[in-house]
Enzyme design. Sequence first.
Site, PDB file in Angstrom:
ATOM      1  N   SER A 138       0.770  -1.132  -0.094  1.00  0.00           N
ATOM      2  CA  SER A 138      -0.152  -0.053   0.069  1.00  0.00           C
ATOM      3  C   SER A 138       0.940   1.335  -0.105  1.00  0.00           C
ATOM      4  CB  SER A 138      -0.910   0.002   1.240  1.00  0.00           C
ATOM      5  OG  SER A 138      -0.313   0.035   2.447  1.00  0.00           O
ATOM      6  N   GLY A 178      -1.673  -4.361   1.323  1.00  0.00           N
ATOM      7  CA  GLY A 178      -1.684  -5.546   2.228  1.00  0.00           C
ATOM      8  C   GLY A 178      -0.824  -6.718   1.551  1.00  0.00           C
ATOM      9  N   ASN A 237       4.224  -5.486   5.424  1.00  0.00           N
ATOM     10  CA  ASN A 237       3.277  -6.484   6.173  1.00  0.00           C
ATOM     11  C   ASN A 237       3.817  -7.781   6.793  1.00  0.00           C
ATOM     12  OD1 ASN A 237       0.949  -4.719   5.442  1.00  0.00           O
ATOM     13  ND2 ASN A 237       1.530  -4.949   3.293  1.00  0.00           N
ATOM     14  N   ASP A 262      -4.308   6.689  10.585  1.00  0.00           N
ATOM     15  CA  ASP A 262      -3.879   5.414  11.018  1.00  0.00           C
ATOM     16  C   ASP A 262      -2.541   5.224  11.458  1.00  0.00           C
ATOM     17  OD1 ASP A 262      -2.632   5.349   8.438  1.00  0.00           O
ATOM     18  OD2 ASP A 262      -3.848   3.791   7.586  1.00  0.00           O
ATOM     19  N   HIS A 276       0.074   4.986   7.114  1.00  0.00           N
ATOM     20  CA  HIS A 276       0.323   5.355   5.823  1.00  0.00           C
ATOM     21  C   HIS A 276       0.652   6.746   5.764  1.00  0.00           C
ATOM     22  CE1 HIS A 276      -2.167   1.532   5.356  1.00  0.00           C
ATOM     23  NE2 HIS A 276      -1.334   1.473   4.463  1.00  0.00           N
TER      24      HIS A 276
END
Length: 211
Positions: free
Chosen positions: A36, A73, A102, A186, A189
């Site tokens: 991402s 992801g 990830n 979040d 990011h």
Amino acid sequence: MGASFAQGTKAAAAVASTSPAAKSSEGKVVLVLGDSLSAEYGLSRGTGWVALLDKKLAEEKIAARVVNASISGDTTSGGRSRLPALLAQHQPAVVVIELGGNDALRGLPLELTADNLTAMTQAAQKAGAKVLLVGMQVPPNYGADYGRRFSGVFVDVAKANKAAVVPFMLKGVADGPDATRMFQADRIHPTQEAHPIILANVWPELRKLLK
């Protein structure tokens, strides 16, 4: 990386044209295989570092185009499984591998991450591409030892396979004086404002491979 792993099956929307005419007129291909952080998660389309890279190539009058094969992801295992078809389809001159974050979020073994990065690097090189590994670091709460070993994976794999490496793609973003402002809500990011900094981290090493 991804705020929600439900995004993991979402194909990247920023994949460049792959028509024969585009291939013949736009020069060599730079394939970006990422998560991402490269798939413009939470950003307006065209504002992420990969899109900015495409513009940079045009500004520098470098005959190359970018294919963004990043998926939110995705892990190194996912990238490893996707890469052979991408190499066959796009025949890239350079492969940028931005995967691994990830793996850490999911608690996957470092050995697995290293093995997957090695396999992807070697597969790309066997297909005739130069490779740039884009490294990541984990937050301090993961522990100093794990953090050191995780960040070292990218450098070690690059060194062992004579590939290029950017040790930390978020240098100047995550460790800057105004780090909080550089991230979306979040706290995973980067914001649109951070992506020119990311490109500035990647560009010097990538430019060497395009010469």
